[in-house]
Design a protein around this motif. Structure first.
Motif, PDB file in Angstrom:
ATOM      1  N   ASP A 317       0.820  -1.217   0.000  1.00  0.00           N
ATOM      2  CA  ASP A 317       0.000   0.000   0.000  1.00  0.00           C
ATOM      3  C   ASP A 317       0.848   1.258   0.000  1.00  0.00           C
ATOM      4  N   ALA A 318       2.001   1.210  -0.714  1.00  0.00           N
ATOM      5  CA  ALA A 318       2.877   2.379  -0.797  1.00  0.00           C
ATOM      6  C   ALA A 318       2.569   3.183  -2.056  1.00  0.00           C
ATOM      7  N   ASP A 319       2.893   4.487  -2.018  1.00  0.00           N
ATOM      8  CA  ASP A 319       2.650   5.351  -3.178  1.00  0.00           C
ATOM      9  C   ASP A 319       3.770   5.249  -4.207  1.00  0.00           C
ATOM     10  N   SER A 320       4.966   4.878  -3.790  1.00  0.00           N
ATOM     11  CA  SER A 320       6.084   4.736  -4.724  1.00  0.00           C
ATOM     12  C   SER A 320       7.135   3.837  -4.066  1.00  0.00           C
ATOM     13  N   ALA A 321       8.103   3.421  -4.884  1.00  0.00           N
ATOM     14  CA  ALA A 321       9.141   2.525  -4.381  1.00  0.00           C
ATOM     15  C   ALA A 321      10.423   2.743  -5.174  1.00  0.00           C
ATOM     16  N   GLY A 322      11.530   2.351  -4.570  1.00  0.00           N
ATOM     17  CA  GLY A 322      12.826   2.464  -5.226  1.00  0.00           C
ATOM     18  C   GLY A 322      13.736   1.306  -4.837  1.00  0.00           C
ATOM     19  N   LEU A 323      14.744   1.074  -5.669  1.00  0.00           N
ATOM     20  CA  LEU A 323      15.699  -0.027  -5.425  1.00  0.00           C
ATOM     21  C   LEU A 323      17.086   0.426  -5.844  1.00  0.00           C
ATOM     22  N   LEU A 324      18.084   0.126  -5.005  1.00  0.00           N
ATOM     23  CA  LEU A 324      19.476   0.492  -5.301  1.00  0.00           C
ATOM     24  C   LEU A 324      20.359  -0.707  -5.040  1.00  0.00           C
ATOM     25  N   THR A 325      21.290  -0.965  -5.973  1.00  0.00           N
ATOM     26  CA  THR A 325      22.310  -2.000  -5.807  1.00  0.00           C
ATOM     27  C   THR A 325      23.668  -1.369  -6.059  1.00  0.00           C
ATOM     28  N   ALA A 326      24.650  -1.758  -5.250  1.00  0.00           N
ATOM     29  CA  ALA A 326      25.996  -1.202  -5.395  1.00  0.00           C
ATOM     30  C   ALA A 326      26.982  -2.110  -4.708  1.00  0.00           C
ATOM     31  N   GLY A 327      28.235  -2.004  -5.135  1.00  0.00           N
ATOM     32  CA  GLY A 327      29.287  -2.692  -4.416  1.00  0.00           C
ATOM     33  C   GLY A 327      29.429  -2.123  -3.018  1.00  0.00           C
ATOM     34  N   PHE A 328      29.943  -2.923  -2.101  1.00  0.00           N
ATOM     35  CA  PHE A 328      30.014  -2.461  -0.716  1.00  0.00           C
ATOM     36  C   PHE A 328      30.965  -1.282  -0.563  1.00  0.00           C
ATOM     37  N   ASP A 329      31.871  -1.118  -1.551  1.00  0.00           N
ATOM     38  CA  ASP A 329      32.756   0.038  -1.536  1.00  0.00           C
ATOM     39  C   ASP A 329      32.193   1.209  -2.326  1.00  0.00           C
ATOM     40  N   GLY A 330      30.922   1.106  -2.783  1.00  0.00           N
ATOM     41  CA  GLY A 330      30.284   2.180  -3.532  1.00  0.00           C
ATOM     42  C   GLY A 330      30.445   2.087  -5.024  1.00  0.00           C
ATOM     43  N   ALA A 331      31.165   1.049  -5.527  1.00  0.00           N
ATOM     44  CA  ALA A 331      31.392   0.925  -6.966  1.00  0.00           C
ATOM     45  C   ALA A 331      30.173   0.293  -7.633  1.00  0.00           C
ATOM     46  N   LYS A 332      30.024   0.565  -8.950  1.00  0.00           N
ATOM     47  CA  LYS A 332      28.968  -0.015  -9.781  1.00  0.00           C
ATOM     48  C   LYS A 332      27.584   0.194  -9.170  1.00  0.00           C
ATOM     49  N   GLU A 333      27.276   1.447  -8.871  1.00  0.00           N
ATOM     50  CA  GLU A 333      26.000   1.784  -8.251  1.00  0.00           C
ATOM     51  C   GLU A 333      24.914   1.905  -9.305  1.00  0.00           C
ATOM     52  N   GLU A 334      23.778   1.234  -9.070  1.00  0.00           N
ATOM     53  CA  GLU A 334      22.631   1.294  -9.963  1.00  0.00           C
ATOM     54  C   GLU A 334      21.373   1.508  -9.131  1.00  0.00           C
ATOM     55  N   TRP A 335      20.454   2.365  -9.620  1.00  0.00           N
ATOM     56  CA  TRP A 335      19.197   2.571  -8.897  1.00  0.00           C
ATOM     57  C   TRP A 335      18.038   2.583  -9.880  1.00  0.00           C
ATOM     58  N   PHE A 336      16.878   2.148  -9.356  1.00  0.00           N
ATOM     59  CA  PHE A 336      15.650   2.065 -10.134  1.00  0.00           C
ATOM     60  C   PHE A 336      14.523   2.627  -9.269  1.00  0.00           C
ATOM     61  N   THR A 337      13.714   3.509  -9.829  1.00  0.00           N
ATOM     62  CA  THR A 337      12.637   4.143  -9.068  1.00  0.00           C
ATOM     63  C   THR A 337      11.383   4.199  -9.913  1.00  0.00           C
ATOM     64  N   LEU A 338      10.231   4.266  -9.207  1.00  0.00           N
ATOM     65  CA  LEU A 338       8.955   4.540  -9.867  1.00  0.00           C
ATOM     66  C   LEU A 338       8.759   6.053  -9.968  1.00  0.00           C
ATOM     67  N   LYS A 339       7.655   6.461 -10.550  1.00  0.00           N
ATOM     68  CA  LYS A 339       7.374   7.889 -10.694  1.00  0.00           C
ATOM     69  C   LYS A 339       7.165   8.521  -9.321  1.00  0.00           C
ATOM     70  N   ASN A 340       7.393   9.843  -9.253  1.00  0.00           N
ATOM     71  CA  ASN A 340       7.189  10.628  -8.031  1.00  0.00           C
ATOM     72  C   ASN A 340       8.129  10.198  -6.907  1.00  0.00           C
ATOM     73  N   TYR A 341       9.311   9.723  -7.256  1.00  0.00           N
ATOM     74  CA  TYR A 341      10.273   9.332  -6.223  1.00  0.00           C
ATOM     75  C   TYR A 341      11.616   9.964  -6.553  1.00  0.00           C
ATOM     76  N   ASP A 342      12.221  10.570  -5.552  1.00  0.00           N
ATOM     77  CA  ASP A 342      13.477  11.291  -5.731  1.00  0.00           C
ATOM     78  C   ASP A 342      14.651  10.308  -5.668  1.00  0.00           C
ATOM     79  N   ALA A 343      15.421  10.214  -6.767  1.00  0.00           N
ATOM     80  CA  ALA A 343      16.558   9.287  -6.800  1.00  0.00           C
ATOM     81  C   ALA A 343      17.670   9.717  -5.850  1.00  0.00           C
ATOM     82  N   HIS A 344      17.856  11.032  -5.651  1.00  0.00           N
ATOM     83  CA  HIS A 344      18.896  11.485  -4.722  1.00  0.00           C
ATOM     84  C   HIS A 344      18.580  11.066  -3.291  1.00  0.00           C
ATOM     85  N   ARG A 345      17.279  11.073  -2.951  1.00  0.00           N
ATOM     86  CA  ARG A 345      16.889  10.615  -1.618  1.00  0.00           C
ATOM     87  C   ARG A 345      17.231   9.132  -1.439  1.00  0.00           C
ATOM     88  N   LEU A 346      17.033   8.364  -2.516  1.00  0.00           N
ATOM     89  CA  LEU A 346      17.378   6.942  -2.464  1.00  0.00           C
ATOM     90  C   LEU A 346      18.872   6.743  -2.243  1.00  0.00           C
TER      91      LEU A 346
END
Length: 808
Positions: A317-346
């Motif tokens: 029952d959420a209005d939006s959702a996001g997903l982020l995957t990255a190496g534990f050292d911050g390398a190869k960072e990828e994020w996926f978001t639905l509409k109305n969601y701020d990627a920087h917040r993710l």
């Protein structure tokens, strides 16, 4: 309604009575079975005592020579092991698993029986060696005494008497005297005396060893362990018999307890019915997520994740959702978001999550933020493809009001994140597998081409050897500064270049022998860079050396070929003819995926060759290591440079990582560091001086007239007197009426085993030099080896080593 409400109660009563009946029957049957098993266990223990006594009796009889063979010993050992296995089965059937001491002693008995079996095998081996050597010793002692009686000077006085004293009392003093006797017998030079000494030494070793094995069997703790097991079992059986009677009394109380337990379970089922419904809905959503992520192609993976996030947001029952995957050292960072969601917040939440996960021991971490309606983030650290640690963060955003995060809801969030992370890892593993399959197919193509190249080089060696040999002979017969001599020297230089190409082909196809010793890679790199600066005067080759000694195992010639080919290519690719070579130590903690293979954990020497050229086109990267493939055919390229690098790198057990782009190409080579002390590079290479002969007779055996005459001409040119023959029989007939030569030169495989033995009898002290094709050599051989094709210097060096002539 009343009938429906009474049915559960009736079912409950029937269920409890059924459980009580089963328990009563189990106890009764178990009690009867215990009585029958008890007799079987006692009989098994008595049989073990009997088998152990039989083994000790039989080994004493074998030691006294009363047994014709060792079959009774083997039968006793087999019966003991079978009795232990039978005893273990009977103990298990008696349901005495709670008696830990009993099982521990049975395991100890099995271990002691295995140790006893090893002692029996040791006794059999040593006693057989002793009996054989003792029989031959007596026979040879009689023969040597007979020689002495006829006037021979053989130091055997008292040897038989000392041996009999040793057999009665194996004292160190008698053994020392016998060793001295045997040493004198060996120095006497007679065949029988040496054989007598060998068998006597075998008696000195085998008799004490057989006695030690006999004592180990006689002093074996197996009988004591069997008695201890018997006592432990009887105590446990008495306790179990008493507990069985108590169990019958406790059945009534157990039935009442079961009734209460069933009532509690029914109450919990009613309580959790709502949770099960929620779980079913979750499973349905999880299946939809798996369908979106597991059946999506790699190039359509992002839309698949967005569809999965939409299903997850709908379920919670959420209005939006996001997903982020990255190496534990911050390398190869990828994020996926639905509409109305701020990627920087993710990204901000994922950074906070990484810090919390690093400091926490829990596999999952949940963050709840009540600002702007509310946000829930759940994250976890997982092992991604190739064992790389990565972080996965999933967020749910609520625009107005956020539901309460109960423990049940937290578990569902964690389970959903687990499903998503597993699907992502599976997708990436598939992509990595496809990449590895492509590399495997490419490697198979390279292997096939290398095999073909090795076969071509092998056939080319035959013609090349004849051209080079006759060219070197011809140039000696001409005036030094004449035009014909110049032309012949050009032929010889061309043959030398052809030999270099053949060596590169053989290096790539991995068909040549290699000297595998430890050397300092830093010393070799420094010397190679100095030589390259001289051979490439217009180039700028910078070298960053390592402060550590990096020793690797292999042949330094191969490492020099790697560095030479890579540096030449780098200088040619650079517009300013610049090249950077650096060497350093490298510690790899986890498996590292490279462009051409994988790097296992360990310590490596990292050799890097980089240029600032335009890079290698992507469509040519997979072909650069193929032999004869070149982009410089108009400039005389052979296509063997990088193929040689690949073959030499493989022989040195190294791995390669290739980085190329518009700003340059970088070859990163990793070599396993050796813990052995490196030897100087001078130890790998000999001098250039040639030793001439002094008229020594060389006997040459070769079926081909061309090869035989060429070998005779080489020998004569270096001051030796050659004598050539087509077959071994011709050489044997000549040796019957002439003195033995200083050296026998023969082509490998031309002499049969019988003919070789006859030649060695006629000329027992004459060394051999075998001319061998590298690919035809099978197994170790005696004498020096001269590989084809060979030049005059190689022939002279091989003859010098065979004759033992010191180097000039």
């Amino acid at each position: 309604m009343e009938n429906r409400s009474s049915r559960p109660a009736e079912f409950l009563v029937v269920f409890v009575l059924f459980i009580c009946a089963i328990l009563a029957s189990v106890v009764a049957v178990g009690h009867d079975r215990d009585g029958s098993n008890h007799q079987s266990i006692l009989e098994a223990l008595r049989q073990l005592h009997f088998d152990q006594a039989s083994l000790q009796r039989d080994i004493l009889q074998a030691r006294a020579g009363l047994l014709q063979n060792f079959d009774p010993l083997v039968a006793s050992v087999v019966r003991i092991h079978g009795g232990i296995a039978n005893l273990r089965v009977l103990i298990d059937q008696a349901e005495m698993g709670s008696v830990i001491e009993l099982h521990g002693r049975i395991a100890a008995l099995d271990e002691m029986a295995s140790s006893e079996e090893k002692s029996v095998e040791e006794f059999k081996t040593r006693n057989a060696l002793f009996e054989n050597s003792y029989r031959l010793f007596g026979h040879l002692l009689g023969m040597v005494d007979n020689v002495k009686m006829h006037g021979g000077s053989v130091p055997v006085e008292g040897t038989g008497t000392l041996m009999l004293r040793f057999l009665q009392d194996q004292s160190p003093e008698i053994a020392t005297l016998l060793k001295i006797k045997f040493a004198l017998l060996v120095r006497s030079g007679g065949k029988n005396e040496r054989a007598l000494a060998r068998h006597g030494q075998m008696i000195l070793m085998s008799r004490p060893a057989a006695n030690a094995a006999l004592d180990a069997v006689q002093k074996s703790p197996v009988p004591r362990l069997i008695s201890a097991i018997e006592r432990t079992y009887m105590e446990a059986f008495i306790r179990m018999d008493r507990s069985a009677n108590r169990a019958k009394v406790a059945l009534a109380g157990l039935a009442i307890l079961l009734c209460g337990l069933v009532a509690v379970l029914l109450n919990r089922l009613r309580t959790h019915s709502g949770q099960l419904a929620e779980r079913l809905a979750f499973e349905s959503t999880a299946n939809l997520v798996k369908t979106h992520l597991s059946t999506t192609a790699s190039d359509m993976f992002a839309p698949g994740i967005e569809s999965a996030l939409a299903d997850i947001a709908r379920h919670f029952d959420a209005d939006s959702a996001g997903l982020l995957t990255a190496g534990f050292d911050g390398a190869k960072e990828e994020w996926f978001t639905l509409k109305n969601y701020d990627a920087h917040r993710l990204q901000r939440i994922s950074h906070e999550m990484r810090d919390i996960i690093s400091a926490s021991k829990s596999p999952f971490t949940i963050i709840v933020d009540d600002d702007c309606g509310g946000e829930v983030a759940v994250g976890m650290a997982v092992a991604g493809p190739s064992s790389h640690r990565m972080i996965v963060v999933m967020t749910l955003w609520y625009k107005e009001s956020m539901p309460q995060i109960t423990p049940q809801r937290s578990k569902l969030l964690e389970a959903m994140l687990q499903v998503v992370s597993d699907s992502i890892i599976l997708q990436r593993s598939r992509a990595e597998r496809d990449t590895l399959m492509q590399r495997l197919e490419h490697g198979k193509r390279l292997e096939a081409v290398g095999t073909l190249a090795g076969g071509v080089a092998h056939e080319f060696n035959n013609s090349l050897g004849a051209i080079l040999g006759y060219g070197e002979l011809l140039v000696r017969s001409l005036r030094r500064h004449s035009k014909p001599a110049k032309y012949v020297r050009e032929i010889i230089d061309t043959c030398q270049n052809a030999m270099s190409i053949v060596e590169q082909i053989l290096s790539y196809s991995r068909t040549r022998e290699r000297e595998n010793r430890s050397f300092d890679l830093g010393e070799l790199a420094s010397n190679s860079v100095v030589k390259l600066r001289v051979s490439l005067p217009d180039s700028d080759i910078a070298y960053n050396e390592s402060s550590q000694v990096l020793a690797i195992r292999g042949n330094p010639t191969e490492a020099h070929q790697i560095l030479t080919n890579l540096c030449k290519n780098a200088v040619e690719a650079s517009a300013a003819s610049r090249c950077l070579v650096s060497l350093s130590a490298c510690e790899v903690e986890g498996t590292l995926l490279l462009s051409h293979g994988e790097l296992a954990p360990g310590r490596y020497a990292s050799l890097v060759v980089a240029d600032d050229g335009p890079g290698i086109p992507r469509h040519l990267v997979d072909r650069i290591f193929e032999p004869f493939f070149t982009t410089k055919s108009h400039r005389g390229g052979t296509g063997l440079g990088l193929a040689t690098v690949y073959g030499c790198l493989t022989s040195l057990e190294g791995q390669m990582n290739l980085r190329t782009g518009p700003h340059g190409t970088r070859f990163e080579l990793y070599f396993p560091v050796s813990n052995t002390e490196p030897i100087p590079l001078e130890a790998f290479f000999g001098g250039d001086s040639v030793v001439r002969g002094r008229g020594e007779m060389l006997l040459v055996i070769a079926t081909g007239d061309e090869e035989r005459l060429a070998c005779e001409d080489h020998a004569a040119a270096f001051g030796y007197e050659p004598r050539g023959f087509r077959t071994t029989e011709e050489a044997l007939r000549w040796l019957e009426s002439n003195e033995a030569p200083a050296l026998i030169i023969s082509k490998y495989g031309i002499c049969s085993e019988g003919a070789s033995e006859r030649l060695k009898k006629v000329a027992p002290h004459t060394p051999w030099l075998l001319i061998v094709e590298r690919e035809s050599l099978v197994g170790p051989i005696e004498g020096e080896i001269l590989y084809r094709p060979y030049n005059a210097k190689a022939f002279s060096e091989a003859v010098r080593r065979s004759l033992g002539t010191p180097q000039a």
